[in-house]
Scaffold this motif. Structure first.
Motif, PDB file in Angstrom:
ATOM      1  N   ASN A  52       4.616 -14.769   1.224  1.00  0.00           N
ATOM      2  CA  ASN A  52       5.173 -13.626   0.470  1.00  0.00           C
ATOM      3  C   ASN A  52       3.881 -12.676   0.455  1.00  0.00           C
ATOM      4  O   ASN A  52       4.168 -11.314   0.164  1.00  0.00           O
ATOM      5  N   ALA A  53       2.753 -12.732   0.877  1.00  0.00           N
ATOM      6  CA  ALA A  53       1.694 -12.085   0.560  1.00  0.00           C
ATOM      7  C   ALA A  53       1.424 -10.997   1.871  1.00  0.00           C
ATOM      8  O   ALA A  53       1.712 -11.475   2.833  1.00  0.00           O
ATOM      9  N   TYR A  54       1.025 -10.094   1.342  1.00  0.00           N
ATOM     10  CA  TYR A  54       0.376  -8.925   2.343  1.00  0.00           C
ATOM     11  C   TYR A  54      -1.113  -8.854   2.852  1.00  0.00           C
ATOM     12  O   TYR A  54      -1.809  -8.937   1.598  1.00  0.00           O
ATOM     13  N   PHE A  55      -1.585  -8.647   3.821  1.00  0.00           N
ATOM     14  CA  PHE A  55      -2.769  -8.586   4.170  1.00  0.00           C
ATOM     15  C   PHE A  55      -3.403  -7.439   5.018  1.00  0.00           C
ATOM     16  O   PHE A  55      -2.554  -7.102   5.936  1.00  0.00           O
ATOM     17  N   VAL A  56      -4.531  -6.855   4.659  1.00  0.00           N
ATOM     18  CA  VAL A  56      -5.057  -5.745   5.466  1.00  0.00           C
ATOM     19  C   VAL A  56      -6.197  -6.218   5.849  1.00  0.00           C
ATOM     20  O   VAL A  56      -7.146  -6.732   5.047  1.00  0.00           O
ATOM     21  N   VAL A  57      -6.426  -6.827   7.056  1.00  0.00           N
ATOM     22  CA  VAL A  57      -7.780  -7.295   7.534  1.00  0.00           C
ATOM     23  C   VAL A  57      -8.470  -6.023   8.511  1.00  0.00           C
ATOM     24  O   VAL A  57      -7.890  -5.514   9.539  1.00  0.00           O
ATOM     25  N   TYR A  58      -9.726  -5.614   8.095  1.00  0.00           N
ATOM     26  CA  TYR A  58     -10.484  -4.222   8.458  1.00  0.00           C
ATOM     27  C   TYR A  58     -11.128  -5.094   9.648  1.00  0.00           C
ATOM     28  O   TYR A  58     -12.037  -5.786   9.513  1.00  0.00           O
ATOM     29  N   GLU A  73      -5.736   4.516   5.672  1.00  0.00           N
ATOM     30  CA  GLU A  73      -4.381   3.955   6.427  1.00  0.00           C
ATOM     31  C   GLU A  73      -4.222   2.556   6.024  1.00  0.00           C
ATOM     32  O   GLU A  73      -2.967   2.253   5.719  1.00  0.00           O
ATOM     33  N   GLY A  74      -5.053   1.579   5.894  1.00  0.00           N
ATOM     34  CA  GLY A  74      -4.923   0.195   5.716  1.00  0.00           C
ATOM     35  C   GLY A  74      -4.558   0.075   4.029  1.00  0.00           C
ATOM     36  O   GLY A  74      -3.529  -0.382   3.727  1.00  0.00           O
ATOM     37  N   ILE A  75      -5.138   1.070   3.183  1.00  0.00           N
ATOM     38  CA  ILE A  75      -4.882   1.075   1.865  1.00  0.00           C
ATOM     39  C   ILE A  75      -3.426   1.582   1.627  1.00  0.00           C
ATOM     40  O   ILE A  75      -2.452   1.084   0.762  1.00  0.00           O
ATOM     41  N   LYS A  76      -3.181   2.618   2.235  1.00  0.00           N
ATOM     42  CA  LYS A  76      -1.629   3.015   2.017  1.00  0.00           C
ATOM     43  C   LYS A  76      -0.662   2.263   2.736  1.00  0.00           C
ATOM     44  O   LYS A  76       0.425   1.997   1.970  1.00  0.00           O
ATOM     45  N   TRP A  77      -1.065   1.506   3.735  1.00  0.00           N
ATOM     46  CA  TRP A  77       0.026   0.468   4.379  1.00  0.00           C
ATOM     47  C   TRP A  77       0.104  -0.804   3.192  1.00  0.00           C
ATOM     48  O   TRP A  77       1.266  -1.031   2.948  1.00  0.00           O
ATOM     49  N   LEU A  78      -0.745  -1.240   2.593  1.00  0.00           N
ATOM     50  CA  LEU A  78      -0.639  -2.264   1.763  1.00  0.00           C
ATOM     51  C   LEU A  78      -0.128  -1.630   0.473  1.00  0.00           C
ATOM     52  O   LEU A  78       0.853  -2.530  -0.098  1.00  0.00           O
ATOM     53  N   SER A  79      -0.257  -0.592  -0.100  1.00  0.00           N
ATOM     54  CA  SER A  79       0.358  -0.153  -1.296  1.00  0.00           C
ATOM     55  C   SER A  79       1.834   0.195  -1.018  1.00  0.00           C
ATOM     56  O   SER A  79       2.684  -0.068  -1.998  1.00  0.00           O
ATOM     57  N   LYS A  80       2.094   0.710   0.109  1.00  0.00           N
ATOM     58  CA  LYS A  80       3.661   1.066   0.397  1.00  0.00           C
ATOM     59  C   LYS A  80       4.338  -0.265   0.321  1.00  0.00           C
ATOM     60  O   LYS A  80       5.398  -0.543  -0.068  1.00  0.00           O
ATOM     61  N   ASN A  81       3.779  -1.422   1.199  1.00  0.00           N
ATOM     62  CA  ASN A  81       4.601  -2.643   1.106  1.00  0.00           C
ATOM     63  C   ASN A  81       4.266  -3.389  -0.341  1.00  0.00           C
ATOM     64  O   ASN A  81       5.520  -4.071  -0.617  1.00  0.00           O
ATOM     65  N   MET A  82       3.463  -3.466  -0.917  1.00  0.00           N
ATOM     66  CA  MET A  82       3.184  -3.847  -2.252  1.00  0.00           C
ATOM     67  C   MET A  82       4.448  -3.145  -3.266  1.00  0.00           C
ATOM     68  O   MET A  82       4.997  -3.930  -4.173  1.00  0.00           O
ATOM     69  N   ILE A  83       4.687  -1.846  -3.317  1.00  0.00           N
ATOM     70  CA  ILE A  83       5.454  -1.141  -3.938  1.00  0.00           C
ATOM     71  C   ILE A  83       6.855  -1.624  -3.744  1.00  0.00           C
ATOM     72  O   ILE A  83       7.818  -1.962  -4.616  1.00  0.00           O
ATOM     73  N   ALA A  84       7.380  -1.751  -2.345  1.00  0.00           N
ATOM     74  CA  ALA A  84       8.569  -2.423  -1.859  1.00  0.00           C
ATOM     75  C   ALA A  84       8.878  -3.852  -2.317  1.00  0.00           C
ATOM     76  O   ALA A  84       9.755  -4.162  -2.763  1.00  0.00           O
ATOM     77  N   LEU A  85       7.812  -4.485  -2.269  1.00  0.00           N
ATOM     78  CA  LEU A  85       7.882  -5.875  -2.807  1.00  0.00           C
ATOM     79  C   LEU A  85       8.001  -6.177  -4.207  1.00  0.00           C
ATOM     80  O   LEU A  85       8.776  -6.926  -4.583  1.00  0.00           O
ATOM     81  N   TRP A  86       7.400  -5.416  -4.822  1.00  0.00           N
ATOM     82  CA  TRP A  86       7.601  -5.336  -6.597  1.00  0.00           C
ATOM     83  C   TRP A  86       9.046  -4.823  -6.795  1.00  0.00           C
ATOM     84  O   TRP A  86       9.576  -5.312  -7.594  1.00  0.00           O
TER      85      TRP A  86
END
Length: 92
Positions: A12-18, A64-77
């Motif tokens: 259930n974790a989200y990952f940004v791979v730069y 962009e990666g940080i925004k994507w991760l934040s958006k998904n973590m907020i939705a998950l929370w």
């Protein structure tokens, strides 16, 4: 990376791979080639993983990666917040 992405406990974790060094001619490889080398091509269309080409030196697409991760973590929370808090308390 392949082992981390396939780990059941992180399902259930989200990952940004730069994918860094995308701005240098000498270090440049297409995104698809990098994913092939890392043996993670099958995760390219996984909605919990973002493979983000970037140049940290030029601050190119890092945000962009940080925004994507934040958006998904907020939705998950929002969906599972209470459940996560309970699991964290149990582990502590």
């Amino acid at each position: 990376m392949k082992e981390v992405l396939s780990e059941e406990d992180l399902s259930n974790a989200y990952f940004v791979v730069y994918l860094n060094k995308m701005d240098t001619v000498e270090g440049y490889r297409p995104k698809e080639k990098i994913l092939e080398i890392m043996e993670v091509e099958r995760y390219q269309n996984d909605n919990r993983v973002l493979f983000q080409p970037c140049s940290l030196k030029k601050n190119m697409t890092v945000e962009e990666g940080i925004k994507w991760l934040s958006k998904n973590m907020i939705a998950l929370w929002a969906m599972y917040g209470a459940t996560f808090r309970l699991q964290i308390k149990r582990k502590l």
